[in-house]
Design a protein around this motif. Structure first.
Motif, PDB file in Angstrom:
ATOM      1  N   THR A  23      38.512  37.366  44.771  1.00 60.43           N
ATOM      2  CA  THR A  23      38.753  37.431  43.311  1.00 60.43           C
ATOM      3  C   THR A  23      37.452  37.252  42.538  1.00 60.43           C
ATOM      4  OG1 THR A  23      40.986  36.575  43.606  1.00 60.43           O
ATOM      5  CG2 THR A  23      40.043  36.429  41.392  1.00 60.43           C
ATOM      6  N   GLU A  24      36.646  36.261  42.998  1.00 59.25           N
ATOM      7  CA  GLU A  24      35.380  36.024  42.308  1.00 59.25           C
ATOM      8  C   GLU A  24      34.430  37.224  42.476  1.00 59.25           C
ATOM      9  OE1 GLU A  24      34.047  32.458  44.028  1.00 59.25           O
ATOM     10  OE2 GLU A  24      35.265  31.135  42.742  1.00 59.25           O
ATOM     11  N   ASP A  25      34.402  37.779  43.748  1.00 67.18           N
ATOM     12  CA  ASP A  25      33.567  38.963  43.962  1.00 67.18           C
ATOM     13  C   ASP A  25      34.008  40.134  43.084  1.00 67.18           C
ATOM     14  OD1 ASP A  25      32.158  37.550  45.772  1.00 67.18           O
ATOM     15  OD2 ASP A  25      33.119  38.436  47.533  1.00 67.18           O
ATOM     16  N   SER A  26      35.301  40.286  42.919  1.00 64.91           N
ATOM     17  CA  SER A  26      35.835  41.354  42.087  1.00 64.91           C
ATOM     18  C   SER A  26      35.437  41.167  40.630  1.00 64.91           C
ATOM     19  CB  SER A  26      37.357  41.409  42.211  1.00 64.91           C
ATOM     20  OG  SER A  26      37.892  42.409  41.371  1.00 64.91           O
ATOM     21  N   ARG A  27      35.499  39.877  40.204  1.00 67.03           N
ATOM     22  CA  ARG A  27      35.109  39.595  38.810  1.00 67.03           C
ATOM     23  C   ARG A  27      33.617  39.868  38.600  1.00 67.03           C
ATOM     24  NH1 ARG A  27      38.267  33.817  37.896  1.00 67.03           N
ATOM     25  NH2 ARG A  27      40.393  34.706  37.690  1.00 67.03           N
ATOM     26  N   VAL A  28      32.813  39.496  39.608  1.00 65.50           N
ATOM     27  CA  VAL A  28      31.374  39.735  39.502  1.00 65.50           C
ATOM     28  C   VAL A  28      31.091  41.238  39.429  1.00 65.50           C
ATOM     29  CG1 VAL A  28      29.185  39.561  40.711  1.00 65.50           C
ATOM     30  CG2 VAL A  28      30.706  37.584  40.587  1.00 65.50           C
ATOM     31  N   ARG A  29      31.758  41.979  40.319  1.00 64.33           N
ATOM     32  CA  ARG A  29      31.545  43.428  40.299  1.00 64.33           C
ATOM     33  C   ARG A  29      32.000  44.033  38.976  1.00 64.33           C
ATOM     34  NH1 ARG A  29      33.305  42.926  45.700  1.00 64.33           N
ATOM     35  NH2 ARG A  29      35.418  43.508  45.080  1.00 64.33           N
ATOM     36  N   ASP A  30      33.101  43.544  38.452  1.00 69.63           N
ATOM     37  CA  ASP A  30      33.603  44.044  37.169  1.00 69.63           C
ATOM     38  C   ASP A  30      32.616  43.741  36.047  1.00 69.63           C
ATOM     39  OD1 ASP A  30      35.756  45.232  35.546  1.00 69.63           O
ATOM     40  OD2 ASP A  30      35.889  43.215  34.675  1.00 69.63           O
ATOM     41  N   LEU A  31      32.072  42.490  36.087  1.00 70.44           N
ATOM     42  CA  LEU A  31      31.085  42.120  35.071  1.00 70.44           C
ATOM     43  C   LEU A  31      29.817  42.964  35.206  1.00 70.44           C
ATOM     44  CD1 LEU A  31      31.448  38.224  35.102  1.00 70.44           C
ATOM     45  CD2 LEU A  31      32.116  39.783  33.264  1.00 70.44           C
ATOM     46  N   GLU A  32      29.398  43.195  36.464  1.00 67.54           N
ATOM     47  CA  GLU A  32      28.216  44.027  36.673  1.00 67.54           C
ATOM     48  C   GLU A  32      28.450  45.457  36.186  1.00 67.54           C
ATOM     49  OE1 GLU A  32      27.611  43.633  40.802  1.00 67.54           O
ATOM     50  OE2 GLU A  32      26.344  41.829  40.645  1.00 67.54           O
ATOM     51  N   LYS A  33      29.655  45.979  36.433  1.00 70.08           N
ATOM     52  CA  LYS A  33      29.997  47.332  35.987  1.00 70.08           C
ATOM     53  C   LYS A  33      29.973  47.425  34.462  1.00 70.08           C
ATOM     54  CE  LYS A  33      33.632  50.832  36.222  1.00 70.08           C
ATOM     55  NZ  LYS A  33      34.998  51.142  36.738  1.00 70.08           N
ATOM     56  N   ARG A  34      30.582  46.355  33.833  1.00 72.12           N
ATOM     57  CA  ARG A  34      30.604  46.352  32.366  1.00 72.12           C
ATOM     58  C   ARG A  34      29.191  46.239  31.802  1.00 72.12           C
ATOM     59  NH1 ARG A  34      35.622  42.265  30.823  1.00 72.12           N
ATOM     60  NH2 ARG A  34      37.284  43.500  31.810  1.00 72.12           N
ATOM     61  N   LEU A  35      28.375  45.423  32.466  1.00 71.07           N
ATOM     62  CA  LEU A  35      26.998  45.255  32.010  1.00 71.07           C
ATOM     63  C   LEU A  35      26.235  46.581  32.139  1.00 71.07           C
ATOM     64  CD1 LEU A  35      24.680  43.508  31.026  1.00 71.07           C
ATOM     65  CD2 LEU A  35      24.232  42.867  33.403  1.00 71.07           C
ATOM     66  N   ALA A  36      26.429  47.262  33.298  1.00 71.08           N
ATOM     67  CA  ALA A  36      25.758  48.550  33.494  1.00 71.08           C
ATOM     68  C   ALA A  36      26.208  49.570  32.454  1.00 71.08           C
ATOM     69  CB  ALA A  36      26.033  49.073  34.899  1.00 71.08           C
ATOM     70  N   GLU A  37      27.545  49.581  32.154  1.00 68.39           N
ATOM     71  CA  GLU A  37      28.056  50.506  31.147  1.00 68.39           C
ATOM     72  C   GLU A  37      27.486  50.184  29.774  1.00 68.39           C
ATOM     73  OE1 GLU A  37      32.219  50.088  31.472  1.00 68.39           O
ATOM     74  OE2 GLU A  37      32.431  51.471  33.183  1.00 68.39           O
ATOM     75  N   ALA A  38      27.395  48.879  29.482  1.00 70.63           N
ATOM     76  CA  ALA A  38      26.847  48.471  28.192  1.00 70.63           C
ATOM     77  C   ALA A  38      25.384  48.865  28.069  1.00 70.63           C
ATOM     78  CB  ALA A  38      27.012  46.963  27.998  1.00 70.63           C
TER      79      ALA A  38
END
Length: 391
Positions: A23-38
């Motif tokens: 779950t934490e890895d998924s959240r990190v990946r999601d945050l990284e994806k959002r950061l990359a998109e931003a």
């Protein structure tokens, strides 16, 4: 001894820990994806801002260029060279062109009237091609014939460019080339042509700019034409008024009138010299000469009085009762021996009283032939009518 945890409970704790890590890895990946998109959105926004800034700078520079050219037009009512040079300097810079040329079309031939950024070796290559009649050999002549913008992506490519353009393009070192027609009431009167080292077409904004420059060039041409026509009209009115004044002040002496007519005819026709000849029904007599060198004056005076013959312009005008224009005396085999004195062009207009010739007004060009215009023929006819009044 302590009790060991049951196997089931240990397995459950390990499974829960794995789920938590997932779950934490998924959240990190999601945050990284959002950061990359931003970051990507921010980069795109910055690129758009930079593009808009460049477009704004280009638009401002184009506006400055068009304003500067309008200013040059307003300060150059009698000449086109400053306007054409200003247009080409700005067009070459804003279009990132190798060189630029302005051509004029007189209805028969295309002439080079201005150029910018040519090397000393390249300019003679272009000049050797003009003046020339329009034909489907290059973008300039096509722009005139088709009355629209004509562009070639690669002037050195034989598959898309006329043979004449290919040879010239290779010698001058350009590839992309565009020609924009100058239209006056839909009639082509010239072009603005830009050539670039790179293949490809100009941006739409650059083409729009060239069309604006073409319209400004037409405005300049019209301004000079109207100014010249107004100036000519005022000069003619002034000359006519002066001759009428001389007539009114010399009721018993026609010589001052002849002298005033000869002097004004020479000036307004931009001639080398002028003369007034009278005719009594048998012989022509020289009455006035203006701006003729002494040795030529003596020769002319010795030739009069003479009977009218086709060997002279005055004789032809009296015999025919119509204006006689000899653009080049040396090319007219029926003309007399005046060419030995350096006479090259002559215009003779008869003075008619009730349809009967009583003399002529002549203007001349010496050394170099230069034809006279229809306007100058009309002007001399006006002077001839005034001379008849005086006589």
């Amino acid at each position: 001894m302590g009790r060991r945890p049951a196997k089931g409970k240990s397995r459950a704790r390990r499974s829960g820990a794995r789920k938590l890590r997932v779950t934490e890895d998924s959240r990190v990946r999601d945050l990284e994806k959002r950061l990359a998109e931003a970051l990507n959105d921010k980069a795109e926004a910055l690129d758009q801002l930079k593009t808009r800034a460049r477009d704004l700078d280009d638009a401002r520079e184009q506006q400055r260029a068009t304003s500067e050219i309008l200013q040059v037009i307003s300060t150059s009512p009698t000449g086109l060279e400053p306007v054409f040079n200003a247009i080409l300097r700005r067009a070459v810079r804003l279009c990132e062109a190798l060189f630029g040329v302005i051509y004029r079309y007189d209805g028969e031939l295309i002439h080079i009237v201005a150029h910018h950024n040519f090397t000393p070796d390249a300019l003679p290559v272009l000049q050797s091609q003009f003046p020339s009649p329009p034909g489907p050999t290059n973008v300039t002549t096509r722009a005139i014939l088709e009355r629209t913008v004509v562009a070639i992506e690669d002037g050195s490519d034989e598959r898309i460019s006329p043979p004449g353009s290919v040879a010239i393009g290779r010698r001058l070192g350009y590839r992309g080339i565009i020609s924009v027609p100058m239209l006056r009431e839909g009639v082509p009167i010239g072009t603005i042509t830009m050539a670039r080292r790179e293949r490809g077409f100009l941006a739409d904004t650059q083409i729009d700019l060239l069309q604006t420059f073409a319209a400004q060039a037409v405005i300049a041409i019209e301004n000079v034409r109207l100014f010249s026509e107004t100036k000519e009209a005022l000069e003619q009115q002034t000359a006519t008024a002066e001759i009428l004044r001389v007539i009114s002040s010399s009721p018993t002496d026609v010589q001052p009138v002849f002298d005033a007519i000869a002097q004004n005819a020479r000036k307004l026709c931009e001639a080398g010299s002028a003369q007034v000849v009278t005719y009594d029904g048998e012989l022509m007599r020289l009455q006035s000469l203006d701006n003729i060198e002494p040795e030529r004056t003596d020769s002319l005076r010795k030739a009069f009085p003479m009977a009218p013959t086709p060997a002279s312009a005055s004789g032809r005008a009296i015999l025919s009762g119509r204006p006689v224009h000899v653009p080049d005396v040396e090319a007219d085999f029926g003309y007399g021996g005046w060419s030995l004195q350096g006479l090259r062009s002559v215009l003779a207009v008869p003075m008619l009283r009730d349809g009967t010739p009583i003399g002529t007004i002549n203007v001349h060009m010496w050394t170099t032939p230069r034809p006279f215009s229809d306007k100058q023929v009309t002007l001399l006819q006006t002077f001839a009518d005034q001379a008849v009044i005086a006589i």
